[in-house]
Design a protein around this motif. Structure first.
Motif, PDB file in Angstrom:
ATOM      1  N   CYS A  80       0.856  -1.178   0.000  1.00  0.00           N
ATOM      2  CA  CYS A  80       0.000   0.000   0.000  1.00  0.00           C
ATOM      3  C   CYS A  80       0.897   1.233   0.000  1.00  0.00           C
ATOM      4  O   CYS A  80       1.759   1.376   0.877  1.00  0.00           O
ATOM      5  CB  CYS A  80      -0.914   0.027   1.221  1.00  0.00           C
ATOM      6  SG  CYS A  80      -2.277  -1.166   1.127  1.00  0.00           S
ATOM      7  N   CYS A 122      -3.352   0.375  -2.916  1.00  0.00           N
ATOM      8  CA  CYS A 122      -2.811  -0.975  -2.717  1.00  0.00           C
ATOM      9  C   CYS A 122      -2.509  -1.583  -4.088  1.00  0.00           C
ATOM     10  O   CYS A 122      -3.396  -1.721  -4.923  1.00  0.00           O
ATOM     11  CB  CYS A 122      -3.815  -1.838  -1.959  1.00  0.00           C
ATOM     12  SG  CYS A 122      -3.254  -3.534  -1.691  1.00  0.00           S
ATOM     13  N   VAL A 127      -9.063  -1.671  -0.875  1.00  0.00           N
ATOM     14  CA  VAL A 127      -8.092  -1.834   0.208  1.00  0.00           C
ATOM     15  C   VAL A 127      -7.493  -0.460   0.482  1.00  0.00           C
ATOM     16  O   VAL A 127      -6.724   0.065  -0.327  1.00  0.00           O
ATOM     17  CB  VAL A 127      -6.988  -2.842  -0.157  1.00  0.00           C
ATOM     18  CG1 VAL A 127      -5.951  -2.917   0.964  1.00  0.00           C
ATOM     19  CG2 VAL A 127      -7.588  -4.216  -0.422  1.00  0.00           C
ATOM     20  N   PRO A 133      -0.174  -4.676   3.535  1.00  0.00           N
ATOM     21  CA  PRO A 133      -0.957  -5.827   3.065  1.00  0.00           C
ATOM     22  C   PRO A 133      -0.120  -7.099   2.967  1.00  0.00           C
ATOM     23  O   PRO A 133       1.062  -7.076   2.639  1.00  0.00           O
ATOM     24  CB  PRO A 133      -1.426  -5.383   1.680  1.00  0.00           C
ATOM     25  CG  PRO A 133      -0.350  -4.455   1.217  1.00  0.00           C
ATOM     26  CD  PRO A 133       0.104  -3.716   2.446  1.00  0.00           C
ATOM     27  N   ILE A 140      -6.173 -11.061   0.663  1.00  0.00           N
ATOM     28  CA  ILE A 140      -5.389  -9.909   1.095  1.00  0.00           C
ATOM     29  C   ILE A 140      -5.772  -9.603   2.541  1.00  0.00           C
ATOM     30  O   ILE A 140      -6.951  -9.414   2.859  1.00  0.00           O
ATOM     31  CB  ILE A 140      -5.650  -8.688   0.201  1.00  0.00           C
ATOM     32  CG1 ILE A 140      -5.188  -8.978  -1.230  1.00  0.00           C
ATOM     33  CG2 ILE A 140      -4.925  -7.450   0.747  1.00  0.00           C
ATOM     34  CD1 ILE A 140      -5.516  -7.870  -2.217  1.00  0.00           C
ATOM     35  N   THR A 141      -4.778  -9.577   3.401  1.00  0.00           N
ATOM     36  CA  THR A 141      -4.970  -9.272   4.815  1.00  0.00           C
ATOM     37  C   THR A 141      -4.150  -8.020   5.110  1.00  0.00           C
ATOM     38  O   THR A 141      -2.975  -7.944   4.732  1.00  0.00           O
ATOM     39  CB  THR A 141      -4.507 -10.446   5.694  1.00  0.00           C
ATOM     40  OG1 THR A 141      -5.162 -11.647   5.264  1.00  0.00           O
ATOM     41  CG2 THR A 141      -4.824 -10.195   7.154  1.00  0.00           C
ATOM     42  N   TYR A 142      -4.757  -7.041   5.774  1.00  0.00           N
ATOM     43  CA  TYR A 142      -4.084  -5.747   5.908  1.00  0.00           C
ATOM     44  C   TYR A 142      -4.506  -5.051   7.202  1.00  0.00           C
ATOM     45  O   TYR A 142      -5.460  -5.460   7.879  1.00  0.00           O
ATOM     46  CB  TYR A 142      -4.376  -4.863   4.691  1.00  0.00           C
ATOM     47  CG  TYR A 142      -5.837  -4.533   4.473  1.00  0.00           C
ATOM     48  CD1 TYR A 142      -6.371  -3.311   4.874  1.00  0.00           C
ATOM     49  CD2 TYR A 142      -6.685  -5.447   3.843  1.00  0.00           C
ATOM     50  CE1 TYR A 142      -7.706  -3.014   4.672  1.00  0.00           C
ATOM     51  CE2 TYR A 142      -8.021  -5.143   3.630  1.00  0.00           C
ATOM     52  CZ  TYR A 142      -8.533  -3.927   4.047  1.00  0.00           C
ATOM     53  OH  TYR A 142      -9.856  -3.639   3.847  1.00  0.00           O
ATOM     54  N   GLN A 170      -9.492  -8.532   6.273  1.00  0.00           N
ATOM     55  CA  GLN A 170      -9.138  -9.527   5.252  1.00  0.00           C
ATOM     56  C   GLN A 170     -10.272  -9.658   4.247  1.00  0.00           C
ATOM     57  O   GLN A 170     -11.460  -9.540   4.596  1.00  0.00           O
ATOM     58  CB  GLN A 170      -8.892 -10.887   5.906  1.00  0.00           C
ATOM     59  CG  GLN A 170      -8.505 -11.992   4.935  1.00  0.00           C
ATOM     60  CD  GLN A 170      -8.608 -13.356   5.603  1.00  0.00           C
ATOM     61  OE1 GLN A 170      -9.691 -13.880   5.808  1.00  0.00           O
ATOM     62  NE2 GLN A 170      -7.453 -13.920   5.951  1.00  0.00           N
TER      63      GLN A 170
END
Length: 506
Positions: free
Chosen positions: A90, A98, A119, A124, A136-138, A156
């Motif tokens: 990001c 992102c 996002v 991320p 995608i987990t952020y 997520q």
């Protein structure tokens, strides 16, 4: 585990992410407002690392032409899936948001990148479930430039990486033990569990690493009983601010955490946030990292760039602010020289006409030979726009010889020292060294910065010696580190060479 150096990758190299593919390790770090962005380091033994390239080699890939110092490319993650290398990041205060970059060869070239709409946070991570679906987990951090507006924990969502769309509304995941700033998430599948590793506590002295596990990539996740698994080291420790970790299997089969941390020289940390490593043992299904120890590489480092060589700027370690080095400096315009033309107003400008390299040792020497008969410029050190140190050369007012001015600049404060020396070319040297011995660290002394000029006859004049704590991570730029190099602030300035020496063990 064989002994590994710490820092693993020295100097301005925070937020590491690491993978192993076919026995070769690839590690990337944050680059913020500098270009090229996202350096890529390669190793086969986890000891010797080669800087093989950068993911972002064109401003358009990151869109940071207008981002302020401290914004830009934050905390990328590198992963490998179906024969393709992926880097997700990001970009703070940039319209790109992102972005996912891909490449077949991690040395490049990398793609222009696909923006993932929806996002809006930072840090991320990219992971795929057993069916090949991308997640995608952020960290859901809302920013106004570099100012935090709100922090909503770890989110997520499934994503289509080709079209750049989220396939669902982001769900909220486990977000740590309650410490501030849960961020830097990474997901791993191991022994039938999915593990969620995060940083929390902020990036200062309370920086920590915590972990949770669950039955699937979407959780639900339950925190480890001993969280944080890597705890704050305190202000008196030689290595501090340890956090933002990634987990990778080492060459001898033992798991390792790569992470960011800082080290003190006296009371402050002049080199900024660097990449460190520590071993991990697994107990009852939970990782237990060893304490992060300081063990600098014992061998010195020498780099010499002769600007009569057309390939002198090909090394991937050259940096510029918001532009590429090739947009600022040119080879061959003047025989045997690097030419820098002033367009923006000096080292403290928003986008200075400056190219440099990371300071990687507490005891170091930066050196260049400059001809400033047609302008004013020289050798400088930058923490950010407001915290700079410079040796500026120009033709003496009498028309004979060179006037050299040393400047130390902080917000609203600047001090200078000048000397006139013989000759149209002078050697400029910026030395950094350990704090003076004998004083306890809490007295406030930092490392020493010396500003030196050598005339055509070899006579050396020391213009100033500065307390380096004012150009350290605790005082100046909190996210990056020192970059030193050549600059122009008026007219045209020419340079014959550039040298860096880093003292072993520092």
């Amino acid at each position: 585990m064989s002994r590994l150096p710490n820092p693993l990758i020295s100097g301005f190299n925070p937020d590491p992410s690491c993978i192993v593919v076919d026995g070769t390790y690839y590690l990337i770090t944050s680059s913020f407002e500098y270009l090229p962005g996202i350096p890529i380091y390669r190793s086969t033994d986890f000891v010797t690392w080669e800087h093989i390239g950068n993911v972002v080699t064109r401003e358009e890939q990151a869109g940071i032409a207008a981002t302020p110092a401290g914004a830009g490319v934050w905390a990328p993650t590198i992963r490998h899936h179906d024969g393709l290398f992926h880097v997700i990041v990001c970009v703070a205060a940039s319209p790109r948001g992102c972005v996912v970059f891909t490449a077949r060869d991690p040395a490049g070239p990398w793609s222009e990148g696909v923006t993932i709409d929806g996002v809006s946070g930072i840090d991320p991570d990219l992971a795929w479930d057993e069916s090949g679906t991308a997640y995608i987990t952020y960290s859901d951090l809302e920013l106004d430039g570099t100012v935090v507006v709100a922090h909503r924990g770890i989110l997520q969502a499934r994503a289509d990486l080709v079209t750049g769309t989220l396939l669902e509304t982001p769900r909220r995941l486990w977000s740590g033990t309650g410490l501030v700033a849960p961020e830097g998430p990474h997901l791993y599948r191991r022994d039938g569990h999915w593990y969620l590793l995060i940083a929390e506590g902020g990036t200062g002295w309370a920086h920590s690493v915590s972990i949770a596990r669950g039955p699937g990539i979407e959780g639900p996740f339950e925190g480890a009983p001993g969280n944080p698994i890597l705890r704050p080291s305190g202000t008196g420790a030689p290595v501090g601010c340890a956090g933002h970790a990634d987990l990778v299997r080492g060459p001898d089969g033992q798991d390792l955490l790569v992470l960011l941390a800082t080290r003190k020289a006296g009371s402050h940390s002049p080199l900024g946030r660097e990449t460190y490593v520590t071993a991990v043992e697994w107990v009852d299904g939970w990782p237990q990292p060893a304490p992060v120890e300081l063990d600098p590489r014992p061998e010195p480092l020498e780099e010499y760039f002769d600007f009569a060589d057309d390939s002198a700027l090909n090394d991937p370690g050259w940096l510029a602010v918001g532009r590429t080095p090739a947009e600022i400096a040119s080879l061959g315009e003047w025989p045997g020289c690097l030419t820098v033309r002033a367009t923006s107003g000096g080292l403290g400008a928003f986008r200075p006409d400056f190219i440099g390299r990371r300071q990687r040792h507490v005891a170091s020497v930066f050196e260049t030979r400059v001809d400033a008969c047609d302008g004013r410029g020289g050798l400088g050190l930058r923490s950010d726009d407001d915290f700079t140190v410079a040796l500026a050369a120009e033709r003496a007012p009498s028309g004979a010889g060179t006037l050299v001015t040393a400047r130390a600049s902080l917000p609203t404060i600047s001090q200078s020292w000048s000397v006139q020396v013989a000759g149209d070319e002078v050697l400029l040297r910026l030395e950094t060294d350990h704090p003076l011995p004998g004083g306890p660290p809490w007295t406030g002394a930092g490392d020493r910065i010396r500003l030196i000029v050598v005339d055509e006859a070899g006579a050396e004049t020391r213009l100033a010696e500065l307390d380096g704590r004012f150009w350290a991570v605790e005082t100046a730029a909190p996210f990056t580190g020192r970059v030193a190099g050549v600059f122009a602030e008026e007219g045209v300035v020419r340079f014959a060479h550039f040298r860096y020496h880093g003292e072993g063990g520092s």
